[in-house]
Scaffold this active site. Structure first.
Site, PDB file in Angstrom:
ATOM      1  N   ARG A 143      91.056  47.938  23.211  1.00 16.18           N
ATOM      2  CA  ARG A 143      89.703  47.428  22.988  1.00 16.18           C
ATOM      3  C   ARG A 143      89.706  46.431  21.830  1.00 16.18           C
ATOM      4  NH1 ARG A 143      84.380  51.277  22.837  1.00 16.18           N
ATOM      5  NH2 ARG A 143      82.867  49.577  22.956  1.00 16.18           N
ATOM      6  N   GLU A 185      86.622  40.381  31.611  1.00 16.90           N
ATOM      7  CA  GLU A 185      86.453  41.237  30.430  1.00 16.90           C
ATOM      8  C   GLU A 185      85.560  42.432  30.761  1.00 16.90           C
ATOM      9  OE1 GLU A 185      85.512  39.252  26.694  1.00 16.90           O
ATOM     10  OE2 GLU A 185      86.287  40.924  25.541  1.00 16.90           O
TER      11      GLU A 185
END
Lengths: 342, 342
Positions: free
Chosen positions: B71, B284
């Site tokens: 992340r 994304e």
């Protein structure tokens, strides 16, 4: 009438830069510090610097009136203290005022502010009042990062800025949100810092309730809004995640974009994505990008051509972008024009 | 095959965040500092976190393989010292590796680096080597601003970064230039800092001769290149003023853009302005913008739909964007697929 809302005095006589260099030297060595009255620039010098540059290109390109402010990259609010910025802003604004008196049909002033990092923005109010009330300026340029690329100021939604906004509302003037030179080696001034500041300012407004506190506040975000229109879906989606209203209700009563986007596809996107009432014609000529585009044979910053060619726009839309929106966002401009029967 | 080159493990089990919070607490109070081995996440937990999230949406949307890295906003390189970043990067990369082993047809790893502000980037090399050589990862994410929004590192063209580039060339891997969370209140992380970093990185390359020193270096600039494609005329003009070659020669052999632009007009501009060979499909997902666009009825980040609808693209162009370009920019991805007969 074609109004360019974004012009800086980038062609001021060399004496101005020389004076500034002495002022900067004077920060360390007060014995060389110049007085404001040491700067001597004649009306003829001012006329030459404009007639052979901005005004010449305005005539060639067919624009009539430029909203004219001191050179953005030379504001350099990070240099010295408030006294340094204050003297410098006073000098630069006065030159723009003199240009507007020499060419009253072609230039009208927009003020730079005497901002200084860490200094309360309300110290800018006397300069604002002088420029608006005495010089007949119609707006201000507000620097969201007077540190010059270190971004040490709080966001534009912070209450520290409110005295400026209260004065803007009182005087019924908008602010262009415009940074100055970057002294951070990470950021190229006109290629990164300017565009980043536009995006940053837009997002600072998006995450805040600033325009609930100031429903009549108006910001003009230059350079086509930085990255905002290109990523309009991202911003709509982020606002949605934050439970904000639709952007048209949340921001577009208060935020406007100029057309300083230097190719046709960019202007096509801008005029497709952003409502026409929020787009104001501008070129920032003579500015960061002065060359001729080999793909078109015309200057990159001859943005009027792109507006004329943008397929989404009607004739009525173009009139708004070229004139009507500027008169609405800058009511003092409209009043000044009407006083001349325009 | 449809390859998404930009996915982060945003849905990792809560135990990861808990471990990280203990690690951060341990910076001030070493008695609570956890060991890496204190983190226990079972394969079933990993499977659940993926199968119900990224993989589910990949199947719904019709993409096949995601390049998967830790992340981005949790990298937070500004927290602690190199040892803190190193332990954290090791843990996060290992989880992505385990995901790639559990779902070998759907995920392949991209490494986060153990960057730390002020620490020599060459300290990242052991983690790069481990991830590429042992985990079979195919690229890295390089953070141009490990300070988290204070931009205290030198530009990407500075020689301090060269050891990373030498290793990238040796291993034939590209880097996505991706910042992490902003701890500067001026910058919203996903609405300003990410896009600003993309523009900044692009401009750092433009002003430099980096790709003369490293002709085979490849950077992937995410989020559709920040503001770069929208302002392509500005960048062409700035390069021209600096006497640089045309951008296609100066930068586009080495710089690529992903398609994380969350509305149709943005993708239309990207695919009109940037040569098709320089555009790589990405979403994304699951990331910054998770909602459904009321204007379309589909997820903002379902970027595949925009590519499919982009009017400039031929079927052959779309194959390049969806697959061919990713195989070319990530040769180790191509090799891994070929080894499976794909």
């Amino acid at each position: 009438m074609i109004i360019d809302v974004h012009g800086h005095y980038t062609t001021a006589p060399k004496a101005l830069e020389d004076w500034r260099n002495k002022q900067i030297a004077g920060i360390k060595d007060p014995s060389v510090k110049p007085k404001a009255s040491d700067l001597k620039i004649s009306d003829d010098e001012l006329r030459d610097s404009i007639a052979n540059n901005q005004l010449k290109q305005m005539k060639e390109r067919g624009s009539d009136l430029t909203l004219f402010s001191p050179r953005a990259s030379f504001m350099a609010h990070h240099i010295g203290d408030f006294e340094v910025s204050s003297t410098w802003a006073g000098i630069c604004n006065e030159l723009c005022w003199r240009v507007s008196k020499l060419f009253p049909d072609n230039f009208i002033g927009v003020a730079m502010l005497p901002q200084s990092p860490g200094v309360d923005p309300k110290t800018c109010i006397p300069e604002i009042e002088k420029c608006i009330n005495e010089y007949g300026f119609v707006g201000i340029n507000l620097n969201p990062d007077p540190s010059g690329g270190h971004w040490t100021s709080p966001p534009l939604s912070d209450r520290q800025w409110y005295p400026i906004y209260e004065k803007m509302v009182e005087l019924d003037i908008p602010a262009m949100i415009h940074v100055s030179t970057s002294c951070n080696p990470a950021f190229h001034t006109t290629g990164a810092h300017y565009l980043n500041a536009d995006t940053t300012a837009f997002m600072q407004c998006l995450t805040s309730e600033l325009f609930k506190d100031f429903p009549k506040l108006r910001f003009l975000i230059p350079h086509g809004g930085g990255a905002a229109p290109y990523h309009w879906g991202r911003f709509r989606g982020l606002a949605q995640e934050m439970k904000k209203p639709l952007l048209k209700d949340h921001l577009l009563k208060n935020i406007f974009f100029d057309t300083c986007v230097y190719h046709q596809p960019g202007i096509d996107l801008l005029t497709k994505v952003i409502p026409v009432d929020n787009v104001l014609f501008a070129s920032e000529m003579i500015g960061a990008v002065r060359g001729i585009d080999p793909e078109t044979g015309f200057h990159y910053d001859d943005t009027k051509r792109y507006i004329e060619a943008a397929p989404m726009l009607s004739a009525a839309d173009r009139r708004k972008i070229f004139e009507g929106n500027a008169r609405r966002v800058f009511p003092r401009l409209d009043a000044a024009l009407k006083a001349k029967g325009k």
